[in-house]
Design a protein around this motif. Structure first.
Motif, mmCIF file in Angstrom:
data_model
loop_
_atom_site.group_PDB
_atom_site.id
_atom_site.type_symbol
_atom_site.label_atom_id
_atom_site.label_comp_id
_atom_site.label_asym_id
_atom_site.label_seq_id
_atom_site.Cartn_x
_atom_site.Cartn_y
_atom_site.Cartn_z
ATOM 1 N N GLN A 68 0.844 -1.196 0.000
ATOM 2 C CA GLN A 68 0.000 0.000 0.000
ATOM 3 C C GLN A 68 0.881 1.249 0.000
ATOM 4 O O GLN A 68 1.839 1.343 0.771
ATOM 5 C CB GLN A 68 -0.925 0.004 1.211
ATOM 6 C CG GLN A 68 -1.947 -1.127 1.182
ATOM 7 C CD GLN A 68 -2.881 -1.099 2.372
ATOM 8 O OE1 GLN A 68 -2.477 -0.764 3.480
ATOM 9 N NE2 GLN A 68 -4.135 -1.445 2.151
ATOM 10 N N THR A 70 1.166 5.790 -0.927
ATOM 11 C CA THR A 70 0.556 7.097 -1.178
ATOM 12 C C THR A 70 1.472 7.881 -2.109
ATOM 13 O O THR A 70 2.680 7.621 -2.184
ATOM 14 C CB THR A 70 0.351 7.895 0.119
ATOM 15 O OG1 THR A 70 1.631 8.145 0.730
ATOM 16 C CG2 THR A 70 -0.544 7.142 1.092
ATOM 17 N N LYS A 72 2.388 11.953 -3.248
ATOM 18 C CA LYS A 72 2.236 13.374 -2.941
ATOM 19 C C LYS A 72 2.914 14.209 -4.020
ATOM 20 O O LYS A 72 4.096 14.007 -4.328
ATOM 21 C CB LYS A 72 2.851 13.687 -1.572
ATOM 22 C CG LYS A 72 2.655 15.121 -1.111
ATOM 23 C CD LYS A 72 3.278 15.327 0.266
ATOM 24 C CE LYS A 72 3.039 16.739 0.780
ATOM 25 N NZ LYS A 72 3.639 16.933 2.131
ATOM 26 N N TYR A 79 -1.760 15.406 -1.748
ATOM 27 C CA TYR A 79 -1.788 13.972 -2.003
ATOM 28 C C TYR A 79 -2.778 13.622 -3.107
ATOM 29 O O TYR A 79 -3.837 14.250 -3.241
ATOM 30 C CB TYR A 79 -2.176 13.210 -0.734
ATOM 31 C CG TYR A 79 -1.072 13.121 0.287
ATOM 32 C CD1 TYR A 79 -0.133 12.096 0.232
ATOM 33 C CD2 TYR A 79 -0.970 14.067 1.302
ATOM 34 C CE1 TYR A 79 0.888 12.013 1.173
ATOM 35 C CE2 TYR A 79 0.044 13.994 2.246
ATOM 36 C CZ TYR A 79 0.971 12.967 2.171
ATOM 37 O OH TYR A 79 1.977 12.897 3.100
ATOM 38 N N CYS A 81 -5.693 11.573 -4.565
ATOM 39 C CA CYS A 81 -6.858 11.095 -3.817
ATOM 40 C C CYS A 81 -7.906 10.494 -4.741
ATOM 41 O O CYS A 81 -8.215 11.052 -5.794
ATOM 42 C CB CYS A 81 -7.473 12.265 -3.035
ATOM 43 S SG CYS A 81 -9.019 11.862 -2.195
ATOM 44 N N ALA A 97 -2.805 12.210 4.204
ATOM 45 C CA ALA A 97 -3.186 10.943 3.576
ATOM 46 C C ALA A 97 -3.953 10.061 4.549
ATOM 47 O O ALA A 97 -3.568 9.908 5.707
ATOM 48 C CB ALA A 97 -1.945 10.211 3.086
ATOM 49 N N GLU A 101 -6.554 8.187 0.066
ATOM 50 C CA GLU A 101 -5.275 8.550 -0.561
ATOM 51 C C GLU A 101 -4.292 7.381 -0.603
ATOM 52 O O GLU A 101 -3.137 7.550 -0.984
ATOM 53 C CB GLU A 101 -4.636 9.723 0.192
ATOM 54 C CG GLU A 101 -5.416 11.020 0.115
ATOM 55 C CD GLU A 101 -6.658 11.017 1.001
ATOM 56 O OE1 GLU A 101 -7.712 11.507 0.559
ATOM 57 O OE2 GLU A 101 -6.573 10.494 2.143
ATOM 58 N N THR A 102 -4.755 6.214 -0.207
ATOM 59 C CA THR A 102 -3.899 5.026 -0.160
ATOM 60 C C THR A 102 -4.293 4.060 -1.275
ATOM 61 O O THR A 102 -5.474 3.759 -1.451
ATOM 62 C CB THR A 102 -4.015 4.329 1.207
ATOM 63 O OG1 THR A 102 -3.631 5.255 2.234
ATOM 64 C CG2 THR A 102 -3.106 3.110 1.269
ATOM 65 N N THR A 117 -7.981 1.189 -5.510
ATOM 66 C CA THR A 117 -8.458 2.058 -4.442
ATOM 67 C C THR A 117 -9.033 1.237 -3.291
ATOM 68 O O THR A 117 -9.218 0.021 -3.392
ATOM 69 C CB THR A 117 -9.549 3.007 -4.960
ATOM 70 O OG1 THR A 117 -10.729 2.236 -5.258
ATOM 71 C CG2 THR A 117 -9.094 3.732 -6.215
ATOM 72 N N VAL A 195 3.029 2.656 2.850
ATOM 73 C CA VAL A 195 2.161 2.626 4.025
ATOM 74 C C VAL A 195 2.193 1.251 4.681
ATOM 75 O O VAL A 195 2.257 1.133 5.911
ATOM 76 C CB VAL A 195 0.716 2.998 3.639
ATOM 77 C CG1 VAL A 195 -0.213 2.901 4.846
ATOM 78 C CG2 VAL A 195 0.674 4.399 3.041
#
Length: 219
Positions: A68, A70, A72, A79, A81, A97, A101-102, A117, A195
């Protein structure tokens, strides 16, 4: 192949022998007696924590299938999204985030990925100049992107047709950056953060190395 089959046959035979031997030996034991067992996890299941060396040769080992991440924008400092977790166009407008946003990586190769998503849709781009959306329920070539990465975890994201994604001033993610971006604070450069990278099993090993190399590693 014969070596792999022999290993599994041996493991199954050993496991069966242990089960039956314990079953027969437990009967008649008093309360102070001990029954000892053997953990066969390393034989029957591949896990990174059991034998990390199996995964060390995978290119981009921190970007295995299921990781996972993110993104930016270094220019906007916002970020990327998927609004409402997916189902509409992608925006680049968040200061922090969270789940929207992940994105979960579906690894196609060491540099090609699909982004899923939190609601299960895939990011899509149908050609140069398109606005990236999160509406696809399954992944194909239009949902496959190439990631170019430098040593500072800055990345460029490129479509299969070769167009670089950029964060526009109106906070959209569009595949229309002109030319080849450098690694300065331009609209096509993003900071990628990991993440979660917790999946290190059979599938990640086979997917990370590819069929032929994974077979060599396991032998």
């Amino acid at each position: 192949m014969e070596l792999v089959i022999s290993k599994w046959v041996f493991a199954f035979s050993l496991f069966s022998w242990l089960i039956f031997s314990v079953a027969f030996s437990v009967e008649g034991l008093d309360e102070d007696s001990k029954v000892r067992g053997v953990n066969l996890g390393g034989w029957l299941v591949l896990e990174g924590w059991i034998k990390p060396s199996l995964f060390e040769g995978i290119p981009n080992p921190d970007m295995l299938d299921g990781t996972q991440v993110t993104f930016k924008s270094v220019k906007l400092q916002k970020y990327v999204c998927a609004e409402n977790g997916g189902g509409s166009d992608i925006s680049v407008n968040r200061d922090a985030a969270s789940s929207w946003e992940t994105f979960t990586l579906w690894r196609v190769s060491e540099s090609e990925f699909q982004f899923r998503t939190v609601q299960g849709q895939f990011l899509s781009c149908y050609g140069n100049g398109c606005v990236v959306s999160a509406t696809a329920k399954s992944a194909s070539s239009t949902e496959t992107f190439q990631i170019e990465r430098n040593n500072d975890d800055r990345v460029h994201i490129k479509t299969k047709s070769g167009a670089y994604l950029q964060a526009t001033i109106d906070n959209q993610l569009v595949a229309d950056y002109p030319g080849n971006p450098g690694w300065d604070d331009n609209a096509s450069t993003f900071e990628m953060s990991i993440v979660a990278n917790n999946l290190h099993g059979d599938y990640q090993l086979g997917n990370g190395y590819g069929h032929n190399k994974a077979k060599e590693v396991l032998e």
